[in-house]
Design a protein around this motif. Sequence first.
Motif, short mmCIF file in Angstrom:
data_model
loop_
_atom_site.label_atom_id
_atom_site.label_comp_id
_atom_site.label_asym_id
_atom_site.label_seq_id
_atom_site.Cartn_x
_atom_site.Cartn_y
_atom_site.Cartn_z
N TRP A 23 1.00 -1.24 -0.17
CA TRP A 23 -0.04 -0.19 -0.04
C TRP A 23 0.84 1.08 0.11
CZ3 TRP A 23 -4.79 -0.35 -1.50
CH2 TRP A 23 -5.56 -1.62 -0.85
N SER A 24 0.42 2.34 -0.76
CA SER A 24 0.95 3.64 -0.67
C SER A 24 0.61 4.28 0.84
CB SER A 24 0.55 4.57 -1.82
OG SER A 24 -0.85 4.90 -1.71
N SER A 25 1.03 5.46 0.91
CA SER A 25 0.72 6.20 2.26
C SER A 25 -0.62 6.55 1.98
CB SER A 25 1.61 7.29 2.54
OG SER A 25 2.95 6.94 2.64
N TRP A 26 -1.39 6.70 3.06
CA TRP A 26 -2.91 7.48 2.95
C TRP A 26 -2.73 8.60 2.54
CZ3 TRP A 26 -7.17 4.45 3.28
CH2 TRP A 26 -7.27 3.42 4.07
N THR A 27 -3.65 9.31 1.60
CA THR A 27 -3.76 10.70 1.43
C THR A 27 -4.22 11.39 2.49
OG1 THR A 27 -6.20 10.42 0.47
CG2 THR A 27 -4.45 10.04 -1.15
N LYS A 42 -13.34 11.25 3.36
CA LYS A 42 -12.90 10.00 3.01
C LYS A 42 -11.30 10.46 2.73
CE LYS A 42 -16.83 8.44 0.45
NZ LYS A 42 -17.42 7.98 -0.84
N ARG A 43 -10.35 9.33 2.93
CA ARG A 43 -9.11 9.34 2.36
C ARG A 43 -8.78 7.83 1.71
NH1 ARG A 43 -4.99 8.60 7.30
NH2 ARG A 43 -5.74 6.50 8.03
N SER A 44 -7.85 7.79 0.92
CA SER A 44 -7.58 6.73 0.03
C SER A 44 -6.14 6.40 0.01
CB SER A 44 -8.23 6.83 -1.19
OG SER A 44 -7.59 8.02 -1.91
N ARG A 45 -5.71 5.17 -0.47
CA ARG A 45 -4.49 4.76 -0.68
C ARG A 45 -4.41 3.90 -2.03
NH1 ARG A 45 -3.48 0.70 4.36
NH2 ARG A 45 -5.21 -0.61 3.92
N ASN A 63 -8.92 0.22 0.16
CA ASN A 63 -8.23 1.26 -0.43
C ASN A 63 -8.78 2.44 -0.10
OD1 ASN A 63 -10.61 0.93 -2.05
ND2 ASN A 63 -9.54 1.61 -3.66
N GLN A 64 -9.83 2.63 0.71
CA GLN A 64 -10.64 3.73 1.14
C GLN A 64 -11.09 3.51 2.67
OE1 GLN A 64 -13.78 4.94 -0.75
NE2 GLN A 64 -13.15 6.00 -2.23
N GLU A 65 -10.97 4.60 3.32
CA GLU A 65 -11.27 5.02 4.67
C GLU A 65 -12.40 6.00 4.89
OE1 GLU A 65 -8.28 3.36 7.86
OE2 GLU A 65 -8.25 5.50 7.54
N GLU A 66 -13.51 5.83 5.85
CA GLU A 66 -14.44 7.08 5.81
C GLU A 66 -14.44 7.39 7.62
OE1 GLU A 66 -18.37 5.78 4.47
OE2 GLU A 66 -17.70 6.40 2.57
N ARG A 67 -14.77 8.73 7.96
CA ARG A 67 -14.93 8.93 9.10
C ARG A 67 -15.81 10.07 9.14
NH1 ARG A 67 -9.42 11.55 11.57
NH2 ARG A 67 -9.46 13.50 10.41
N SER A 68 -16.40 10.29 10.37
CA SER A 68 -17.57 11.41 10.56
C SER A 68 -16.72 12.58 10.70
CB SER A 68 -18.48 10.87 11.52
OG SER A 68 -17.93 11.16 12.83
N CYS A 69 -17.31 13.82 10.44
CA CYS A 69 -16.72 15.06 10.78
C CYS A 69 -17.91 16.07 11.14
CB CYS A 69 -15.82 15.67 9.65
SG CYS A 69 -17.04 16.15 8.12
N GLY A 70 -17.43 17.09 11.84
CA GLY A 70 -18.39 18.16 11.99
C GLY A 70 -18.85 18.06 13.46
#
Length: 92
Positions: A23-27, A42-45, A63-70
């Motif tokens: 895997w590359s580093s996470w964006t 989201k962020r991806s790699r 290859n993707q992660e999600e999390r809440s914000c706000g």
Amino acid sequence: MCSGPTEQSTNCGNGDCAVIGIWSSWTSWMPCPVTCGMSLVKRSRVCKELFPGNGVADCVGSNQEERSCGFPVDYCKYLPQPPDSIMTGRWI
């Protein structure tokens, strides 16, 4: 006591072998699209070949992660911004 060879090998030029990936580093996490309320970011790699030139790489995991914000809409009244600049999100 085990019988048989301790190693097994095959020529991987025929496409029968999995291509080892890394895997590359996470964006960076994308910015939160709302200033009031809840949303998702989201962020991806990218899965890259450990030994380039062998085909499509195979990496374990997503290859993707999600999390809440706000934060909850009830707290918007405490924001120092004028109300017309607030972008409201939704509950997730």
